[in-house]
Scaffold this motif. Sequence first.
Motif, PDB file in Angstrom:
ATOM      1  N   UNK A 119      55.120  11.411  24.842  1.00  0.00           N
ATOM      2  CA  UNK A 119      55.330  12.580  26.287  1.00  0.00           C
ATOM      3  C   UNK A 119      55.688  14.088  25.279  1.00  0.00           C
ATOM      4  N   UNK A 120      56.967  13.726  24.952  1.00  0.00           N
ATOM      5  CA  UNK A 120      57.634  14.906  23.530  1.00  0.00           C
ATOM      6  C   UNK A 120      56.563  15.223  22.937  1.00  0.00           C
ATOM      7  N   UNK A 121      55.711  14.627  21.913  1.00  0.00           N
ATOM      8  CA  UNK A 121      55.222  15.198  21.320  1.00  0.00           C
ATOM      9  C   UNK A 121      53.999  16.107  21.487  1.00  0.00           C
ATOM     10  N   UNK A 122      53.428  15.968  22.929  1.00  0.00           N
ATOM     11  CA  UNK A 122      52.332  16.660  23.754  1.00  0.00           C
ATOM     12  C   UNK A 122      53.007  17.748  23.847  1.00  0.00           C
TER      13      UNK A 122
ATOM     14  N   UNK B  86      42.401  17.831  27.210  1.00  0.00           N
ATOM     15  CA  UNK B  86      41.176  16.931  26.064  1.00  0.00           C
ATOM     16  C   UNK B  86      42.015  16.966  24.416  1.00  0.00           C
ATOM     17  N   UNK B  87      41.719  18.359  24.252  1.00  0.00           N
ATOM     18  CA  UNK B  87      42.673  18.843  22.816  1.00  0.00           C
ATOM     19  C   UNK B  87      43.863  17.877  22.683  1.00  0.00           C
ATOM     20  N   UNK B  88      44.481  18.146  23.237  1.00  0.00           N
ATOM     21  CA  UNK B  88      46.495  17.747  23.607  1.00  0.00           C
ATOM     22  C   UNK B  88      46.395  16.119  23.517  1.00  0.00           C
ATOM     23  N   UNK B  89      45.266  15.532  24.312  1.00  0.00           N
ATOM     24  CA  UNK B  89      45.644  13.701  24.363  1.00  0.00           C
ATOM     25  C   UNK B  89      45.066  13.397  22.385  1.00  0.00           C
ATOM     26  N   UNK B  90      43.590  14.271  22.161  1.00  0.00           N
ATOM     27  CA  UNK B  90      43.553  13.967  21.292  1.00  0.00           C
ATOM     28  C   UNK B  90      44.227  13.580  20.291  1.00  0.00           C
ATOM     29  N   UNK B  91      44.894  15.004  19.924  1.00  0.00           N
ATOM     30  CA  UNK B  91      46.251  15.198  18.970  1.00  0.00           C
ATOM     31  C   UNK B  91      47.419  13.989  18.907  1.00  0.00           C
TER      32      UNK B  91
ATOM     33  N   UNK C  16      47.332  11.262  20.245  1.00  0.00           N
ATOM     34  CA  UNK C  16      46.842   9.518  20.285  1.00  0.00           C
ATOM     35  C   UNK C  16      47.016   9.027  21.569  1.00  0.00           C
ATOM     36  N   UNK C  17      46.798   9.709  23.601  1.00  0.00           N
ATOM     37  CA  UNK C  17      46.441   9.486  24.333  1.00  0.00           C
ATOM     38  C   UNK C  17      45.454   9.677  25.155  1.00  0.00           C
ATOM     39  N   UNK C  18      45.092   8.588  26.445  1.00  0.00           N
ATOM     40  CA  UNK C  18      44.112   9.127  26.994  1.00  0.00           C
ATOM     41  C   UNK C  18      44.482  10.699  27.890  1.00  0.00           C
ATOM     42  N   UNK C  19      43.190  10.902  28.455  1.00  0.00           N
ATOM     43  CA  UNK C  19      43.313  12.950  28.678  1.00  0.00           C
ATOM     44  C   UNK C  19      44.332  11.993  30.498  1.00  0.00           C
ATOM     45  N   UNK C  20      43.889  10.714  30.928  1.00  0.00           N
ATOM     46  CA  UNK C  20      44.644  10.431  31.881  1.00  0.00           C
ATOM     47  C   UNK C  20      46.080   9.764  32.057  1.00  0.00           C
ATOM     48  N   UNK C  21      46.753   9.369  30.621  1.00  0.00           N
ATOM     49  CA  UNK C  21      47.539   8.936  30.840  1.00  0.00           C
ATOM     50  C   UNK C  21      48.781  10.146  30.111  1.00  0.00           C
ATOM     51  N   UNK C  22      48.300  11.095  29.771  1.00  0.00           N
ATOM     52  CA  UNK C  22      48.971  11.746  29.272  1.00  0.00           C
ATOM     53  C   UNK C  22      49.212  13.182  29.901  1.00  0.00           C
TER      54      UNK C  22
ATOM     55  N   UNK D 100      57.025  16.751  36.617  1.00  0.00           N
ATOM     56  CA  UNK D 100      57.374  17.213  38.010  1.00  0.00           C
ATOM     57  C   UNK D 100      55.863  18.231  38.761  1.00  0.00           C
ATOM     58  N   UNK D 101      55.216  18.878  37.545  1.00  0.00           N
ATOM     59  CA  UNK D 101      53.752  19.147  37.440  1.00  0.00           C
ATOM     60  C   UNK D 101      53.064  18.683  36.911  1.00  0.00           C
ATOM     61  N   UNK D 102      51.371  19.237  37.251  1.00  0.00           N
ATOM     62  CA  UNK D 102      50.454  18.465  36.185  1.00  0.00           C
ATOM     63  C   UNK D 102      50.227  19.242  35.199  1.00  0.00           C
ATOM     64  N   UNK D 103      49.143  19.049  33.952  1.00  0.00           N
ATOM     65  CA  UNK D 103      49.761  19.266  32.807  1.00  0.00           C
ATOM     66  C   UNK D 103      48.465  20.206  33.088  1.00  0.00           C
ATOM     67  N   UNK D 104      47.600  20.276  33.707  1.00  0.00           N
ATOM     68  CA  UNK D 104      46.424  21.545  34.124  1.00  0.00           C
ATOM     69  C   UNK D 104      47.246  23.003  34.630  1.00  0.00           C
ATOM     70  N   UNK D 105      48.060  22.448  35.865  1.00  0.00           N
ATOM     71  CA  UNK D 105      48.912  23.535  36.177  1.00  0.00           C
ATOM     72  C   UNK D 105      49.412  24.359  34.459  1.00  0.00           C
TER      73      UNK D 105
END
Length: 112
Positions: free
Chosen positions: A3-6, A21-26, A28-34, A43-48
């Motif tokens: 997650x720190x890499x993300x 999607x772009x961050x997850x690909x970069x 090497x995690x699935x979007x849901x796992x990331x 404590x907040x969603x990545x989308x937010x």
Amino acid sequence: MTLHDAIAYVIEREGRSLTVQEIARAVCLSESRLSHLFKQEAGISLHLYLANMKLERAFYLIPTGKPLTDICMESGFSSPSHMSDISRKLYGLSMTQVKKLFFGGHAPVELS
């Protein structure tokens, strides 16, 4: 990758519109796992979080005097209404209200 890499990936690309999607690909995690890891740690969603980054950029651009449509596009939003909806959701104010409340009556300033 972690997650720190993300987070580092997002920070390195500050000011650029990113997708989960772009961050997850970069990293090497699935979007849901990331998304799950981010929510767990931050404590907040990545989308937010990404939406908030776009809004911060928009708020920074308001004093330039540019029209909100231009600010919207430069901040990475798909439309002015989407930008305003996200602003309302996160801060309780539309972008027009933000502009009037915080910058109304003031001359635009040059940003370096």
